[in-house]
Design an enzyme around this catalytic site. Structure first.
Site, short mmCIF file in Angstrom:
data_model
loop_
_atom_site.label_atom_id
_atom_site.label_comp_id
_atom_site.label_asym_id
_atom_site.label_seq_id
_atom_site.Cartn_x
_atom_site.Cartn_y
_atom_site.Cartn_z
CB SER A 28 6.73 55.41 108.96
OG SER A 28 5.98 54.22 109.11
CG HIS A 29 2.48 54.79 113.03
ND1 HIS A 29 2.00 55.44 111.92
CD2 HIS A 29 1.73 55.21 114.07
CE1 HIS A 29 1.01 56.23 112.28
NE2 HIS A 29 0.83 56.11 113.58
CB SER A 30 7.43 50.95 111.15
OG SER A 30 8.51 50.06 111.02
CB SER B 121 -0.85 59.44 114.87
OG SER B 121 -0.14 58.23 114.85
#
Length: 127
Positions: free
Chosen positions: A8-10, A72
């Protein structure tokens, strides 16, 4: 043993999902959950090399299943898979088309009872 990688982006998201899954599956020798969220330095974003390192750390697994959330994160997971040099590891690594939380949770629970990759993927059709 099945390896599950969360992307994940986080980092907070993947660490939270990892914690939730580990609470459910306990100390099962059949599944290992790895968090590969964020950029590795505390920022939001994704990091293909960090994902690749997670994949490589699971080289002893029978299969490596990657779950990503959006955009992404999926592209970086695909890039990491393209960077795998070991043919055997590349063949047993799969980016699963399923929601990050629900998919990874269902896969890990299935893997914890020693299911095969095929059984796990069949369960993904129900997620």
């Amino acid at each position: 043993m099945i390896g599950v990688i969360l992307v994940s982006h986080s980092e907070k998201i993947t660490e939270g999902v990892k914690e939730m899954i580990e609470e459910m599956v306990g100390d099962s020798p059949h599944v290992t959950i790895l968090s590969a969220g964020g950029t590795g330095d505390g920022r939001l974003g994704t990091n293909s090399l960090m994902i690749l390192e997670a994949i490589q750390s699971l080289e002893e697994a029978t299969d490596v299943l990657i779950f990503g959330d959006i955009g992404s994160a999926i592209l970086c997971a695909e890039t990491a898979m393209d960077l795998i040099e070991d043919d055997e590891l590349r063949e047993k690594t799969l980016l699963v088309d399923a929601p990050l939380v629900e998919g990874a949770f269902a896969a890990a629970v299935q893997a914890s009872v020693n299911c095969s990759r095929e059984d796990i993927l069949k369960e993904m059709a129900n997620v």
